[in-house]
Design an enzyme around this catalytic site. Structure first.
Site, short mmCIF file in Angstrom:
data_model
loop_
_atom_site.label_atom_id
_atom_site.label_comp_id
_atom_site.label_asym_id
_atom_site.label_seq_id
_atom_site.Cartn_x
_atom_site.Cartn_y
_atom_site.Cartn_z
CD GLU A 153 0.45 -6.65 3.18
OE1 GLU A 153 0.43 -5.42 3.07
OE2 GLU A 153 1.20 -7.24 3.97
CG HIS B 208 6.05 4.36 10.50
ND1 HIS B 208 5.38 4.56 9.31
CD2 HIS B 208 5.90 3.05 10.79
CE1 HIS B 208 4.86 3.41 8.91
NE2 HIS B 208 5.14 2.48 9.80
NE ARG C 210 3.71 10.04 4.16
CZ ARG C 210 4.54 10.86 3.52
NH1 ARG C 210 4.25 12.13 3.41
NH2 ARG C 210 5.64 10.43 2.97
CG ASP D 242 -0.13 -0.06 2.55
OD1 ASP D 242 1.11 0.00 2.49
OD2 ASP D 242 -0.76 -0.16 3.61
CG HIS E 15 10.20 5.63 10.32
ND1 HIS E 15 10.44 6.60 9.38
CD2 HIS E 15 9.60 4.61 9.66
CE1 HIS E 15 10.01 6.17 8.20
NE2 HIS E 15 9.50 4.96 8.34
CD GLU F 35 0.20 4.48 4.57
OE1 GLU F 35 -0.77 5.10 5.06
OE2 GLU F 35 1.38 4.83 4.73
C1 UD1 Z 1 6.46 4.89 3.94
C2 UD1 Z 1 5.12 4.50 3.34
C3 UD1 Z 1 4.26 3.82 4.41
C4 UD1 Z 1 5.01 2.67 5.08
C5 UD1 Z 1 6.34 3.18 5.60
C6 UD1 Z 1 7.15 2.05 6.17
C7 UD1 Z 1 4.07 5.96 1.64
C8 UD1 Z 1 3.36 7.22 1.38
N1 UD1 Z 1 4.41 5.71 2.92
O1 UD1 Z 1 6.19 5.88 4.94
O2 UD1 Z 1 3.10 3.29 3.80
O3 UD1 Z 1 4.25 2.20 6.16
O4 UD1 Z 1 7.07 3.77 4.52
O5 UD1 Z 1 8.19 2.52 6.98
O6 UD1 Z 1 4.34 5.22 0.74
N2 UD1 Z 1 13.81 8.40 5.47
C9 UD1 Z 1 15.18 8.32 5.45
N3 UD1 Z 1 15.76 7.12 5.18
C10 UD1 Z 1 15.05 5.99 4.97
C11 UD1 Z 1 13.65 6.08 5.00
C12 UD1 Z 1 13.05 7.29 5.24
O7 UD1 Z 1 15.86 9.30 5.67
O8 UD1 Z 1 15.64 4.93 4.74
C13 UD1 Z 1 13.18 9.72 5.73
C14 UD1 Z 1 13.27 10.69 4.54
O9 UD1 Z 1 13.45 11.99 5.03
C15 UD1 Z 1 11.86 10.59 3.92
C16 UD1 Z 1 11.01 10.37 5.16
O10 UD1 Z 1 11.78 9.52 5.99
O11 UD1 Z 1 11.52 11.75 3.21
C17 UD1 Z 1 9.66 9.76 4.92
O12 UD1 Z 1 9.74 8.62 4.07
P1 UD1 Z 1 8.44 8.20 3.19
O13 UD1 Z 1 8.76 6.95 2.43
O14 UD1 Z 1 7.95 9.36 2.43
O15 UD1 Z 1 7.33 7.92 4.28
P2 UD1 Z 1 7.28 6.90 5.47
O16 UD1 Z 1 6.62 7.60 6.59
O17 UD1 Z 1 8.57 6.26 5.65
N1 UDP Z 2 11.42 -3.49 11.15
C1 UDP Z 2 12.81 -3.62 11.08
N2 UDP Z 2 13.57 -2.78 11.86
C2 UDP Z 2 13.03 -1.86 12.68
C3 UDP Z 2 11.61 -1.71 12.73
C4 UDP Z 2 10.84 -2.55 11.92
O1 UDP Z 2 13.33 -4.46 10.36
O2 UDP Z 2 13.79 -1.14 13.36
C5 UDP Z 2 10.58 -4.37 10.28
C6 UDP Z 2 9.47 -5.13 10.97
O3 UDP Z 2 9.91 -6.40 11.39
C7 UDP Z 2 8.40 -5.23 9.89
C8 UDP Z 2 8.63 -3.98 9.05
O4 UDP Z 2 9.93 -3.52 9.37
O5 UDP Z 2 8.61 -6.36 9.06
C9 UDP Z 2 7.59 -2.94 9.40
O6 UDP Z 2 7.94 -1.75 8.79
P1 UDP Z 2 7.25 -0.38 9.13
O7 UDP Z 2 6.68 -0.43 10.51
O8 UDP Z 2 8.24 0.67 8.80
O9 UDP Z 2 6.11 -0.29 8.04
P2 UDP Z 2 4.59 -0.79 7.98
O10 UDP Z 2 4.56 -2.25 8.26
O11 UDP Z 2 3.82 0.03 8.96
O12 UDP Z 2 4.19 -0.47 6.58
#
Ligand code: UD1
Ligand code: UDP
Length: 383
Positions: free
Chosen positions: A118, A209, A211, A96, A242, A132
């Protein structure tokens, strides 16, 4: 050879696609070309390293504080170009995220079939989880093959008019990954984790984490957790923070001084799931944790108002408690002090899979392309 292109970009997609990629790649009839958008960078690379996946394409789109529009436009254009060049027989997306939706749209523009792993999870609330719920629904509109993890997800798709023959109930690949990684004898690489006193302290694992939680709701969550450690001296909280800067800023401001709240950077998946396996309970707004923790018999209090994963709530190991400070303190305190309430939730159940989801998805793909005469047996019919 069947040319299949898995596309993903974030940590959870990578974790849940990894076992499937391995299974597909082991098939003689299939050639895998992996494309990552790198909507996440460091958190994606942690998973690629662990599962030894070397993508053929990497868009490297991540920017600090990226907007939904930036992600969507970058993925649509970048993945569109790759699909145009490679012309795969099938594009596989997961879940998603904005990568999922935009990649499906890119495949559709090139008239390439989409397999949605999924599929069919729903809250029916447009803004929760945001974005999502709509990402998953829109991907469902574009998909040709729907890999529903549970019978309930299949039901949702049928209600939306998806033809039954295009839906395969497979279980969730998250359980495949989990069963391959959790190990009772695991030794943590991180010294701080290895030193945690799991015997004498109740270790609470916290992740947040979403949004829609950032801001006031996250303030409530973090303030509640701070109050919980002050109220219960036998507790310690581990928070893998996160990398979204907005999350880190709030966590550091609120937890900065607390002795029994350990903030750590995102943990490598194997460290994380083994930590979950040893902790006392989980507080989270994550989707994936709601699937993993029940399998490990860990009670989960979900810090959200809705969930698209109701199966573990029905099974009794997950409770949806929202984001109000007082409610979080009350529910967590109950699990910390009431042994009967804890025991009731700490039962290992596995409504999301049996470790064979990747095999079923692989069989379903071969069946769709007429390379296998048999539809895979459905997960859930056997339980
Ligand atoms: C994204 C997904 C969310 C998922 C989550 C898992 C969307 C809109 N959101 O949300 O569905 O649950 O990932 O964690 O698709 N960042 C880093 N390094 C990383 C990752 C993130 O610096 O490795 C920072 C960056 O500043 C980035 C911000 O996190 O701009 C947000 O990342 P983004 O993928 O936009 O949204 P998530 O909240 O991570
Ligand atoms: N996870 C990880 N390291 C962490 C936190 C989470 O490997 O420090 C794994 C966790 O086991 C799960 C996935 O990341 O499989 C969940 O990711 P996240 O919570 O970022 O996203 P969501 O599932 O909400 O989309």
């Amino acid at each position: 050879m069947l040319k299949i292109m898995p596309v993903f970009g974030t940590r959870p997609e990578a974790i849940k696609m990894a076992p499937l990629i391995k299974t597909l790649a082991a098939q003689e009839a299939i050639r895998i070309i992996t494309a990552v958008t790198a909507q996440h960078r460091e958190m994606l690379d942690q998973v690629l390293d662990l599962f030894k996946i070397n993508p053929e394409y990497d868009l490297n789109i991540m920017k600090t504080e990226q907007t939904l529009t930036e992600i969507t436009v970058g993925v649509l254009s970048g993945i569109g170009e790759i699909i145009g060049k490679e012309k795969p027989d099938l594009v596989l997306v997961h879940g998603d995220t904005s990568t999922t939706f935009a990649s499906s749209l890119a495949a559709f523009y090139h008239r390439i079939p989409v397999g949605h792993v999924e599929a069919g999870l729903r809250t029916y609330c447009k803004y929760s989880p945001y974005p999502e719920e709509m990402n998953r629904k829109l991907t469902g509109c574009l998909a040709d093959l729907h890999f529903a993890p549970t019978p309930k997800a299949k039901e949702a798709l049928l209600n939306e008019g998806v033809p039954a023959e295009r839906i395969f109930v497979t279980g969730n690949t998250v359980v495949d990954a989990l069963l391959q990684t959790v190990d009772k004898g695991y030794k943590f690489k991180d010294a701080a984790l290895e030193q945690l006193d799991f015997k004498n302290r109740k270790i609470i694992l916290l992740t947040a984490h979403r949004r829609e939680n950032i801001g006031e709701r996250m303030e409530h969550i973090f303030q509640a957790v701070k109050a919980i450690v002050e109220l219960h001296h036998d507790t310690e909280v581990v928070v893998p923070v996160h990398l979204n800067p907005a999350v880190g800023e709030q966590a550091r401001r609120i937890f900065g001084e607390s002795e029994r709240i350990k903030m750590v950077p995102p943990l490598a998946y194997e460290e994380f799931v083994n930590l979950m396996d040893r902790c006392y309970l989980v507080l989270t707004d994550s989707g994936g944790l709601q699937e993993e923790a029940p399998a490990l018999g860990k009670p989960v209090l979900v810090l959200r108002d809705t969930t698209e994963r109701p199966e573990a709530i029905t099974a009794g190991t997950v409770k949806l408690i929202g984001t109000r400070r007082e409610k979080i303190i009350e529910e967590t305190s109950s699990l910390l002090t009431n042994a009967a309430a804890y025991r009731k939730m700490a039962t290992a159940v596995n409504p999301y899979g049996d470790g064979r989801a990747s095999k079923r998805i692989c069989q379903a793909i071969l069946y769709y392309f007429k390379l296998n005469p048999n539809r895979p047996e459905e997960y859930g019919n056997l339980c």
